[in-house]
Design a protein around this motif. Structure first.
Motif, mmCIF file in Angstrom:
data_model
loop_
_atom_site.group_PDB
_atom_site.id
_atom_site.type_symbol
_atom_site.label_atom_id
_atom_site.label_comp_id
_atom_site.label_asym_id
_atom_site.label_seq_id
_atom_site.Cartn_x
_atom_site.Cartn_y
_atom_site.Cartn_z
ATOM 1 N N ASP A 131 0.560 -1.195 -0.191
ATOM 2 C CA ASP A 131 -0.234 -0.301 0.601
ATOM 3 C C ASP A 131 0.289 1.209 0.071
ATOM 4 O OD1 ASP A 131 -2.801 -1.673 0.351
ATOM 5 O OD2 ASP A 131 -1.506 -1.785 2.554
ATOM 6 N N TRP A 132 2.110 0.926 0.478
ATOM 7 C CA TRP A 132 3.003 2.490 0.516
ATOM 8 C C TRP A 132 4.473 1.821 0.731
ATOM 9 C CZ3 TRP A 132 2.027 7.683 1.771
ATOM 10 C CH2 TRP A 132 0.672 8.213 1.385
ATOM 11 N N ILE A 133 5.081 2.406 0.073
ATOM 12 C CA ILE A 133 6.567 2.145 -0.243
ATOM 13 C C ILE A 133 7.439 3.281 0.187
ATOM 14 C CG2 ILE A 133 8.177 1.473 -1.854
ATOM 15 C CD1 ILE A 133 5.824 1.052 -3.399
ATOM 16 N N PHE A 134 8.918 3.077 1.035
ATOM 17 C CA PHE A 134 9.033 3.819 1.703
ATOM 18 C C PHE A 134 10.611 3.796 0.855
ATOM 19 C CE2 PHE A 134 6.626 4.256 5.308
ATOM 20 C CZ PHE A 134 6.571 5.245 6.186
ATOM 21 N N LEU A 135 11.245 4.842 0.234
ATOM 22 C CA LEU A 135 12.312 4.947 0.332
ATOM 23 C C LEU A 135 13.751 4.905 0.580
ATOM 24 C CD1 LEU A 135 10.217 5.889 -2.212
ATOM 25 C CD2 LEU A 135 11.424 6.980 -3.091
ATOM 26 N N SER A 136 15.074 4.130 0.345
ATOM 27 C CA SER A 136 15.622 4.089 1.229
ATOM 28 C C SER A 136 17.282 4.341 0.717
ATOM 29 C CB SER A 136 15.790 3.579 2.396
ATOM 30 O OG SER A 136 17.133 3.415 3.098
ATOM 31 N N ASP A 137 18.174 6.008 0.749
ATOM 32 C CA ASP A 137 18.761 5.428 0.567
ATOM 33 C C ASP A 137 20.056 4.460 1.296
ATOM 34 O OD1 ASP A 137 18.587 7.458 -1.303
ATOM 35 O OD2 ASP A 137 19.898 8.290 -0.195
ATOM 36 N N GLN A 138 21.864 3.729 0.967
ATOM 37 C CA GLN A 138 22.727 2.925 1.496
ATOM 38 C C GLN A 138 22.826 3.795 3.012
ATOM 39 O OE1 GLN A 138 24.763 1.864 -1.565
ATOM 40 N NE2 GLN A 138 26.413 3.357 -2.070
ATOM 41 N N ASP A 139 23.122 5.337 3.679
ATOM 42 C CA ASP A 139 24.193 5.457 3.481
ATOM 43 C C ASP A 139 23.176 6.361 5.208
ATOM 44 O OD1 ASP A 139 23.426 7.308 2.322
ATOM 45 O OD2 ASP A 139 25.690 7.565 1.169
ATOM 46 N N GLN A 169 30.259 11.180 8.064
ATOM 47 C CA GLN A 169 30.435 9.522 7.561
ATOM 48 C C GLN A 169 31.740 9.404 9.012
ATOM 49 O OE1 GLN A 169 33.975 10.407 5.338
ATOM 50 N NE2 GLN A 169 35.939 11.571 6.927
ATOM 51 N N LYS A 170 30.998 9.719 10.298
ATOM 52 C CA LYS A 170 31.859 8.750 11.574
ATOM 53 C C LYS A 170 30.509 8.421 12.125
ATOM 54 C CE LYS A 170 36.174 11.258 11.977
ATOM 55 N NZ LYS A 170 37.154 11.869 13.144
ATOM 56 N N ARG A 192 22.959 11.084 6.497
ATOM 57 C CA ARG A 192 25.185 11.278 5.967
ATOM 58 C C ARG A 192 24.876 12.668 4.462
ATOM 59 N NH1 ARG A 192 27.897 7.316 8.937
ATOM 60 N NH2 ARG A 192 26.299 6.339 8.657
ATOM 61 N N ILE A 193 26.320 13.239 5.044
ATOM 62 C CA ILE A 193 27.227 13.907 4.748
ATOM 63 C C ILE A 193 28.207 13.886 3.745
ATOM 64 C CG2 ILE A 193 27.787 16.727 3.730
ATOM 65 C CD1 ILE A 193 24.824 16.179 3.196
#
Length: 325
Positions: free
Chosen positions: A86-94, A127-128, A219-220
């Motif tokens: 019904d719903w989809i969450f989008l996710s980056d890898q980091d 990045q830490k 994350r940057i």
């Protein structure tokens, strides 16, 4: 309500496991997770396989594909999930999700009958995996992405008009209804990144909302200077120098032109007279800057669209670019 998560992966071995674990540790578990590796050459694949082994309680689909780029990677993931959830969450890898992110977003979704996409706010992370802050602009919200004040913990609709000027949300901040994903897969989208297009589809139906609560850490990386403050006189003048390029003088209006052209192609009924005039302005402004037409550019300073895109300082920088090039 069935909720799925899609995770786009490419050479993400450094931070991937932290993000996957944050999804696995949700208080409201996703009903299914789709992970697509976009032809990684690092250890992303074995990391995902070990994650699947360690979390047999979750329904995880792993797709190992050829490299097609991030936009197509998300499109392929949406094509796998849209007719099953019904719903989809989008996710980056980091990134890293709060443990109650899905639960809190689901509660907001249930409040509004005509919602088809929602985005939350976020925190910056280095990045830490350390949280840090950036200077916030007065009168702006969502880490300087939304140019108006939205109160904390407020659910706020976002209009098409706003999205013609600026992309308010990263894909990783969003969850979309299956209907939006289905329309995205069919639509003619030659210009826009997936997140901007998904927002535009929902906003075209007055069904896009923003929940002003940070629910994940964005994350940057070390080589990403977006939002970083300038701390010395040298850095300030270096920043001015970098701004004095054709790319930086035109990128905002070029992207807006592409949004309006996308509306013109796919939603012609939404091209009001005002939006047609806005599109015409973007075309003229880009030509004036590209061909360094100083006098006509000064003539545009009184155009109300110019003031919506750029401050007086930004307009002066456009003029300086034309003079110095």
């Amino acid at each position: 309500m069935k909720i799925g998560v899609i995770v786009a992966v490419y050479n993400g071995e450094r931070f991937l496991l932290e993000q996957l674990e944050s999804i696995a540790n949700q208080s409201r578990k996703p009903d299914a997770i789709w992970i697509r590796d976009d032809g990684s050459t690092d250890q992303s694949k074995p990391l995902v396989q070990q994650f699947i082994t360690d979390h047999s309680e979750l329904c995880i689909h792993f797709i190992q594909g050829q490299n097609v780029g991030f936009k197509e990677n998300f499109r392929l993931l949406l094509s796998e999930a849209y007719n099953k959830m019904d719903w989809i969450f989008l996710s980056d890898q980091d990134d890293r999700w709060d443990s109650d992110r899905i639960l809190k977003m689901e509660k907001q979704i249930q409040k509004v009958d005509n919602m088809s996409a929602i985005a939350s706010s976020f925190r910056f992370m280095n990045q830490k995996s350390e949280i840090y802050s950036i200077p916030l602009k007065q009168g702006w919200s969502n880490q300087n992405l939304i140019p108006r004040v939205i109160s904390e913990f407020r659910l706020e609709p976002i209009s098409v008009d706003e999205l013609t000027f600026h992309n308010y949300f990263q894909g990783c901040a969003m969850a979309v209804h299956q209907s939006v994903a289905e329309e995205y897969l069919k639509i003619n989208n030659p210009y826009l990144p997936h997140d901007w297009m998904l927002s535009l589809i929902a906003a075209s139906k007055n069904e896009l909302y923003f929940w002003n609560e940070p629910l994940f850490d964005y994350r940057i990386h070390a080589d990403n200077t977006i939002g970083l403050p300038q701390s010395s006189r040298f850095e300030f003048f270096n920043r001015i120098k970098n701004m004095n390029t054709l790319y930086n003088r035109t990128i905002v209006i070029k992207q807006s032109k592409e949004v309006l052209e996308t509306l013109e192609i796919n939603y012609p009924e939404l091209m009001t007279e005002n939006r047609k005039q806005q599109l015409q302005f973007t075309k003229e402004n880009l030509k004036l800057i590209e061909y360094k037409k100083i006098i006509p550019l000064i003539g545009q300073f009184s155009n109300p669209f110019y003031h919506q895109y750029k401050s007086k300082f930004g307009q002066i920088m456009d003029l300086i670019y034309c003079i110095t090039h």
